[in-house]
Design an enzyme around this catalytic site. Structure first.
Site, PDB file in Angstrom:
ATOM      1  N   LYS A  78       0.854  -1.119  -0.050  1.00  0.00           N
ATOM      2  CA  LYS A  78       0.039  -0.039  -0.021  1.00  0.00           C
ATOM      3  C   LYS A  78       0.833   1.228  -0.076  1.00  0.00           C
ATOM      4  O   LYS A  78       2.167   1.349   0.160  1.00  0.00           O
ATOM      5  CB  LYS A  78      -0.904  -0.178   1.244  1.00  0.00           C
ATOM      6  CG  LYS A  78      -1.990  -1.229   1.191  1.00  0.00           C
ATOM      7  CD  LYS A  78      -3.021  -1.289   0.133  1.00  0.00           C
ATOM      8  CE  LYS A  78      -3.525  -2.755  -0.140  1.00  0.00           C
ATOM      9  NZ  LYS A  78      -4.287  -3.108   0.780  1.00  0.00           N
TER      10      LYS A  78
HETATM   11  C1  LIG Z   1      -5.380  -4.330   1.138  1.00  0.00           C
HETATM   12  C2  LIG Z   1      -6.914  -4.145   1.194  1.00  0.00           C
HETATM   13  C3  LIG Z   1      -7.443  -4.617   2.245  1.00  0.00           C
HETATM   14  C4  LIG Z   1      -6.881  -5.549   3.679  1.00  0.00           C
HETATM   15  O1  LIG Z   1      -5.737  -4.858   4.142  1.00  0.00           O
HETATM   16  P1  LIG Z   1      -4.748  -5.903   4.744  1.00  0.00           P
HETATM   17  O2  LIG Z   1      -3.875  -4.871   5.582  1.00  0.00           O
HETATM   18  O3  LIG Z   1      -3.988  -6.548   3.725  1.00  0.00           O
HETATM   19  O4  LIG Z   1      -5.448  -6.905   5.434  1.00  0.00           O
HETATM   20  C5  LIG Z   1      -8.803  -4.231   2.520  1.00  0.00           C
HETATM   21  N1  LIG Z   1      -9.310  -3.872   1.515  1.00  0.00           N
HETATM   22  C6  LIG Z   1      -8.945  -3.355   0.428  1.00  0.00           C
HETATM   23  C7  LIG Z   1      -9.567  -2.797  -0.591  1.00  0.00           C
HETATM   24  C8  LIG Z   1      -7.574  -3.530   0.183  1.00  0.00           C
HETATM   25  O5  LIG Z   1      -6.955  -3.218  -0.927  1.00  0.00           O
END
Ligand SMILES: *Cc1c(COP(=O)(O)O)cnc(C)c1O
Length: 386
Positions: free
Chosen positions: A204
């Site tokens: 991210k």
């Molecule tokens: C990455 C993501 C998540 C989950 O986050 P994690 O930290 O990997 O558990 C939830 N929703 C969306 C839209 C994502 O892209």
């Protein structure tokens, strides 16, 4: 501060979601790569030597306050992942067995998975062709007397139409996991809905390795989330458990990475957007489409998506050339596991899912790498006569 260009040797450990063989050895240009530098190292080292290594401490306070300031939220709780934050939000809103939650038909799986985890049914709603986020008019038509919430995903960094979604009168969770730095009508993503969440997974835009947070302006929801995330225990009454809790806490060491990344929020979001702008301006082939952006949106790119003919073959060709391009997720209605939540066809999600690929996008991506990707894309298209 110069970001660490660690992807050449370490991207197989830090850059991607899947740890397959290609990622481990062959990929020259990873899909995503965290920018971890001297400030992150200094803060982590400080957290370690302070002895605050578990789920409380000064860096956690600082990180939570920082996110609250950026999003204008009254309360922000840092947790172990974005997925944990979603589950926490659903539980705090009282979603459980027999309930329905409306989710977009195109998203990373967490919104649907967490709805299922709390015993409810994720009901899929198609996205709009204008912005690829959940369609408020269709969402309205999916509301039943069992609907307890809507999860609105700011898909790939594009905000949802929150004015129209809030008119539906259904509790709203904003999933801004992919949308650090985006905004809607003057307010930042991460500030919408009864509860908003971020992910800080390493791919991210703002990253703590693993991590997430949930924000709200509602004192009662904040209280409930703190209790559920801390073993179902009120801080002022130790070992007295009113609800079945979890341990979803983020550690102070992880929050130290986050506190450093917050100092670099503008740099990291701007540089990622600059990579996306380079793609938009240098991809010359008419066969390639870019993500639509609504006039009311402040878009902040996570991974740059392109729509292309013969998507799977094209992605295969880029990958065999060492470029970690990827096909976007299947739409949720295509997953047999979630078939019981299909009420209406979702043709836009299916179409975007079938034709879209991500190109490598990360903040410190060298310009020569973007050029390499664009050249490879042009070559692959030309070879197929496009
Ligand atoms: C990455 C993501 C998540 C989950 O986050 P994690 O930290 O990997 O558990 C939830 N929703 C969306 C839209 C994502 O892209």
């Amino acid at each position: 501060m110069a970001p660490v260009h660690q992807h050449r040797t370490h991207h197989h450990r830090s850059g991607g979601r899947r740890l397959d063989l290609e990622d481990a050895g062959v990929m020259r240009i990873p899909l995503s790569s965290p920018s971890i530098g001297a400030l992150e190292s200094a803060f982590v080292s400080d957290a370690m030597s302070s002895g605050w290594i578990s789920g409380s401490g000064p860096y956690l306070d600082r990180f939570q306050r920082g996110i609250a300031r950026l999003t204008g939220r009254r309360h922000v709780l840092a947790v172990s992942s974005g997925t944990a934050a979603l589950e926490l939000a659903l539980r705090a809103l009282g979603v459980g067995p027999g309930d329905e939650v409306i989710v977009p038909a195109l998203t990373f799986v967490s919104p649907a998975a967490t709805v299922r985890t709390v015993g409810a049914t994720p009901v899929m709603c198609d996205i709009t062709p204008q912005d690829w986020t959940i369609d408020p008019a269709l969402a309205a038509s999916l509301v039943t007397d069992r609907t307890r919430a809507i999860i609105a995903v700011d898909l790939l960094g594009h905000p949802c139409d929150f004015d129209r979604l809030s008119e539906l009168g259904v509790p709203l969770i904003e999933d801004a996991a992919q949308a650090h730095g985006a905004g809607y009508k003057g307010s930042p993503t991460g500030s919408f809905g009864n509860i908003s969440i971020f992910s800080f997974h390493s791919n991210k835009t703002i990253s703590t390795g693993e991590g997430g947070c949930a924000g709200t302006d509602d004192d009662e929801l904040a209280d409930r989330m703190r209790i559920i995330a801390n073993h179902g225990m009120r801080p002022e009454r130790r070992y007295w458990h009113e609800v079945v809790g979890h341990n979803m806490r983020m550690t102070n060491v992880t929050a130290a990475i986050g506190a450093a990344q917050l100092e670099r929020w503008d740099e990291l979001t701007a540089r990622r957007n600059a990579v996306a702008d380079r793609y938009r301006s240098s991809i010359a082939d008419d066969a390639v489409g870019h993500r639509p952006i609504a006039p009311w949106a402040r878009y902040s790119c996570w991974l740059h998506p392109v729509t292309v003919p013969d998507r799977d073959e094209l992605v295969g060709e880029l990958r065999s050339g060492g470029i970690d391009a990827r096909a976007i997720w299947p739409s949720l209605p295509e997953l047999p596991l979630y078939a019981d939540g299909v009420r209406l066809p979702c043709p836009v999600a299916a179409e975007v899912s079938a034709s879209t690929a991500w190109l490598p996008t990360w903040s410190h991506m060298p310009e020569e790498d973007t050029k390499t990707v664009v050249q490879a894309l042009h070559d692959a298209l030309a070879k197929r006569g496009h």
